[in-house]
Scaffold this active site. Structure first.
Site, PDB file in Angstrom:
ATOM      1  N   GLY A   1       4.624   2.114 -13.039  1.00  0.00           N
ATOM      2  CA  GLY A   1       4.378   0.673 -12.916  1.00  0.00           C
ATOM      3  C   GLY A   1       3.548   0.407 -11.666  1.00  0.00           C
ATOM      4  O   GLY A   1       2.755   1.256 -11.248  1.00  0.00           O
ATOM      5  N   ARG A   2       3.757  -0.757 -11.079  1.00  0.00           N
ATOM      6  CA  ARG A   2       2.943  -1.133  -9.910  1.00  0.00           C
ATOM      7  C   ARG A   2       3.040  -0.111  -8.784  1.00  0.00           C
ATOM      8  O   ARG A   2       2.029   0.351  -8.256  1.00  0.00           O
ATOM      9  CB  ARG A   2       3.432  -2.471  -9.343  1.00  0.00           C
ATOM     10  CG  ARG A   2       3.054  -3.676 -10.149  1.00  0.00           C
ATOM     11  CD  ARG A   2       3.452  -4.913  -9.340  1.00  0.00           C
ATOM     12  NE  ARG A   2       3.237  -6.117 -10.086  1.00  0.00           N
ATOM     13  CZ  ARG A   2       4.090  -6.617 -10.985  1.00  0.00           C
ATOM     14  NH1 ARG A   2       5.226  -6.004 -11.233  1.00  0.00           N
ATOM     15  NH2 ARG A   2       3.813  -7.737 -11.620  1.00  0.00           N
ATOM     16  N   ILE A   3       4.275   0.234  -8.394  1.00  0.00           N
ATOM     17  CA  ILE A   3       4.434   1.098  -7.224  1.00  0.00           C
ATOM     18  C   ILE A   3       4.013   2.527  -7.565  1.00  0.00           C
ATOM     19  O   ILE A   3       3.277   3.167  -6.795  1.00  0.00           O
ATOM     20  CB  ILE A   3       5.880   1.030  -6.672  1.00  0.00           C
ATOM     21  CG1 ILE A   3       6.170  -0.401  -6.189  1.00  0.00           C
ATOM     22  CG2 ILE A   3       6.066   2.026  -5.528  1.00  0.00           C
ATOM     23  CD1 ILE A   3       7.606  -0.655  -5.779  1.00  0.00           C
TER      24      ILE A   3
ATOM     25  N   HIS B   1      16.175   3.053   3.759  1.00  0.00           N
ATOM     26  CA  HIS B   1      15.675   2.033   2.824  1.00  0.00           C
ATOM     27  C   HIS B   1      14.598   1.148   3.482  1.00  0.00           C
ATOM     28  O   HIS B   1      14.778  -0.070   3.634  1.00  0.00           O
ATOM     29  CB  HIS B   1      16.834   1.177   2.296  1.00  0.00           C
ATOM     30  CG  HIS B   1      16.538   0.555   0.953  1.00  0.00           C
ATOM     31  ND1 HIS B   1      17.479   0.337  -0.015  1.00  0.00           N
ATOM     32  CD2 HIS B   1      15.369   0.091   0.421  1.00  0.00           C
ATOM     33  CE1 HIS B   1      16.920  -0.238  -1.077  1.00  0.00           C
ATOM     34  NE2 HIS B   1      15.642  -0.399  -0.836  1.00  0.00           N
TER      35      HIS B   1
ATOM     36  N   SER C   1       6.595   7.909 -18.487  1.00  0.00           N
ATOM     37  CA  SER C   1       7.026   6.511 -18.561  1.00  0.00           C
ATOM     38  C   SER C   1       7.035   6.092 -20.016  1.00  0.00           C
ATOM     39  O   SER C   1       6.416   6.733 -20.867  1.00  0.00           O
ATOM     40  CB  SER C   1       6.105   5.597 -17.741  1.00  0.00           C
ATOM     41  OG  SER C   1       5.005   5.186 -18.496  1.00  0.00           O
ATOM     42  N   ARG C   2       7.759   5.027 -20.238  1.00  0.00           N
ATOM     43  CA  ARG C   2       7.921   4.546 -21.612  1.00  0.00           C
ATOM     44  C   ARG C   2       6.566   4.176 -22.221  1.00  0.00           C
ATOM     45  O   ARG C   2       6.280   4.462 -23.355  1.00  0.00           O
ATOM     46  CB  ARG C   2       8.824   3.315 -21.585  1.00  0.00           C
ATOM     47  CG  ARG C   2       9.590   3.086 -22.851  1.00  0.00           C
ATOM     48  CD  ARG C   2      10.204   1.709 -22.837  1.00  0.00           C
ATOM     49  NE  ARG C   2      11.054   1.491 -21.672  1.00  0.00           N
ATOM     50  CZ  ARG C   2      12.382   1.459 -21.721  1.00  0.00           C
ATOM     51  NH1 ARG C   2      12.997   1.677 -22.849  1.00  0.00           N
ATOM     52  NH2 ARG C   2      13.091   1.214 -20.643  1.00  0.00           N
TER      53      ARG C   2
ATOM     54  N   GLU D   1      24.634   2.919  -0.437  1.00  0.00           N
ATOM     55  CA  GLU D   1      24.107   2.501   0.873  1.00  0.00           C
ATOM     56  C   GLU D   1      25.106   1.578   1.563  1.00  0.00           C
ATOM     57  O   GLU D   1      25.733   0.757   0.902  1.00  0.00           O
ATOM     58  CB  GLU D   1      22.770   1.783   0.676  1.00  0.00           C
ATOM     59  CG  GLU D   1      21.710   2.731   0.151  1.00  0.00           C
ATOM     60  CD  GLU D   1      20.362   2.075  -0.086  1.00  0.00           C
ATOM     61  OE1 GLU D   1      20.174   0.910   0.307  1.00  0.00           O
ATOM     62  OE2 GLU D   1      19.505   2.724  -0.687  1.00  0.00           O
TER      63      GLU D   1
ATOM     64  N   ARG E   1      15.701   3.763  -6.360  1.00  0.00           N
ATOM     65  CA  ARG E   1      17.118   3.468  -6.178  1.00  0.00           C
ATOM     66  C   ARG E   1      17.877   4.785  -6.134  1.00  0.00           C
ATOM     67  O   ARG E   1      17.649   5.691  -6.947  1.00  0.00           O
ATOM     68  CB  ARG E   1      17.664   2.620  -7.326  1.00  0.00           C
ATOM     69  CG  ARG E   1      17.288   1.145  -7.250  1.00  0.00           C
ATOM     70  CD  ARG E   1      17.941   0.439  -6.059  1.00  0.00           C
ATOM     71  NE  ARG E   1      17.616  -0.978  -5.980  1.00  0.00           N
ATOM     72  CZ  ARG E   1      16.591  -1.494  -5.286  1.00  0.00           C
ATOM     73  NH1 ARG E   1      15.782  -0.716  -4.604  1.00  0.00           N
ATOM     74  NH2 ARG E   1      16.404  -2.801  -5.261  1.00  0.00           N
TER      75      ARG E   1
ATOM     76  N   GLY F   1      11.269   1.092   2.408  1.00  0.00           N
ATOM     77  CA  GLY F   1      10.068   1.007   1.564  1.00  0.00           C
ATOM     78  C   GLY F   1       9.225  -0.231   1.800  1.00  0.00           C
ATOM     79  O   GLY F   1       8.013  -0.149   1.985  1.00  0.00           O
TER      80      GLY F   1
ATOM     81  N   THR G   1      11.984   6.637  -3.603  1.00  0.00           N
ATOM     82  CA  THR G   1      11.924   5.360  -2.877  1.00  0.00           C
ATOM     83  C   THR G   1      12.327   4.213  -3.816  1.00  0.00           C
ATOM     84  O   THR G   1      12.025   3.053  -3.535  1.00  0.00           O
ATOM     85  CB  THR G   1      10.501   5.087  -2.336  1.00  0.00           C
ATOM     86  OG1 THR G   1       9.564   5.201  -3.417  1.00  0.00           O
ATOM     87  CG2 THR G   1      10.119   6.041  -1.235  1.00  0.00           C
TER      88      THR G   1
HETATM   89  C1  DGY Z   1      13.357  -3.909  -3.440  1.00  0.00           C
HETATM   90  O1  DGY Z   1      12.596  -4.862  -3.268  1.00  0.00           O
HETATM   91  O2  DGY Z   1      13.904  -3.695  -4.512  1.00  0.00           O
HETATM   92  C2  DGY Z   1      13.558  -2.969  -2.309  1.00  0.00           C
HETATM   93  O3  DGY Z   1      14.526  -2.061  -2.542  1.00  0.00           O
HETATM   94  C3  DGY Z   1      13.765  -3.706  -1.001  1.00  0.00           C
HETATM   95  O4  DGY Z   1      12.535  -4.214  -0.673  1.00  0.00           O
END
Ligand code: DGY
Length: 344
Positions: free
Chosen positions: A172-174, A302, A193-194, A284, A255, A304, A253
């Protein structure tokens, strides 16, 4: 059993007969610095108040909008204590902390903050890829502990990225922003990916794998960019880690709970993979001692989206989403209950 649907008390702009309760908006107190930089004119006579999680998610009548952090659980039980709630404007792109289905059953909109944190998160992912590949944790320890004996031809040899395969779980985007950066380091992009990502394929010659096991077998660096759902929880477990190459790295990065941390610690301890770069954890802020102490685990808390611009942008979007719903407009970034199709 689903909760009964409630009558919408404040649909659209409030009339004089429907005077909203002051402090109709509740915002996680940690967001105060961003609200000071960019205030919000809430519609009608509504005002906002901060809440602090140790006191629990706010409850009671008159609260129409909630702006929580991604670490604040908003489940059916919390929603049932907010009879007038119209919107949960999550401060984050991930929304696994919110029971979106329970919210939809109660007529409550859930929103997130996509886009504004993409580049920041991709930057940090590259930092972890480079850091794990070039063994920065061990290098820092050697340089700062007084144990360094001087330059050595075989000291802390790592993985060069040129021509290596980056295996993206999720494009996706990231994931795409990570691919763009990794391509600049000479990496070849494979992804699972799907949906096919035509842009990735055209721009970077990315190759889509239908089977997760194929991607895990061929990747030199596996990087996780999936949402946490019942289908992705524990997706990378002992069997999946066993498929990875001995010199390969796992970076997460997204979950923490997507990766089975016990299995990852075992793989690191056994040397069946070469290292890990993690920004997120299943429970966490707790991190298992096995991971925390492993020299080949490069760990961050965490971070990111932790740039000034991204975090301010997230506030802007969260506030805009909450305001839109309170004004009776469609929220710019609604999230919907997920369908059931498994990724596996
Ligand atoms: C999110 O946005 O889901 C990150 O884990 C925190 O920015």
């Amino acid at each position: 059993m689903s909760a009964p649907r409630r009558t919408r008390k404040y649909a659209g702009a409030p009339s004089v007969l429907e005077r909203p309760t002051p402090s109709a908006v509740r915002i996680a107190v940690e967001l105060q610095p961003f609200t000071e930089a960019e205030g919000v004119a809430w519609p009608g006579a509504r005002t906002a108040r901060f809440y602090s999680l140790p006191d629990g998610i706010p409850a009671g009548k008159g609260i129409e909008a909630l702006i929580p952090l991604v670490s604040h659980p908003v489940g059916a039980a919390e929603l049932d204590l907010l009879p007038d709630l119209r919107v949960v404007a999550n401060y984050g792109v991930g929304h696994d902390n919110v029971d979106v289905t329970a919210a939809a059953e109660r007529g409550i909109t859930v929103t997130n903050t996509p886009g504004v944190l993409t580049e920041a998160t991709a930057d940090l992912t590259l930092a972890l890829i480079l850091g794990a590949a070039r063994r920065l944790r061990e290098g820092l320890e050697t340089a700062t502990s007084g144990s360094w004996k001087g330059w050595g031809p075989t000291e802390l040899l790592g993985l060069g990225l040129q021509d290596r395969v980056l295996g993206l779980l999720g494009a996706g985007r990231i994931g795409s922003a990570v691919a763009r950066r990794a391509a600049a380091f000479g990496m070849r992009i494979h992804y699972w990916s799907r949906r096919p990502n035509a842009d990735l394929e055209t721009e970077f010659g990315a190759i889509r794998r239908d089977e997760l096991r194929d991607l895990l077998r061929e990747a030199d660096v596996v990087s996780v960019h999936l949402p946490l759902t019942p289908h992705t929880e524990g997706l990378i477990g002992p069997d999946e880690l066993r498929l990875m190459q001995e010199h390969a790295l796992l970076v997460n990065t997204a979950r923490g709970a997507i990766v089975n941390e016990e299995a990852l610690s075992a793989a690191l301890a056994a040397g069946t993979i070469a290292g890990a770069g993690l920004d997120v954890y299943a429970q966490e802020p707790s991190i298992s001692a096995a991971l925390a102490q492993h020299p080949r685990a490069l760990l961050l808390p965490h971070l990111g989206s932790a740039t000034h611009a991204a975090r301010q942008g997230m506030w802007g979007l969260a506030a805009a989403n909450a305001r839109a719903v309170l004004e009776g407009r469609e929220a710019p970034n609604p999230v919907r209950p997920r369908g059931g199709a498994s990724l596996r």
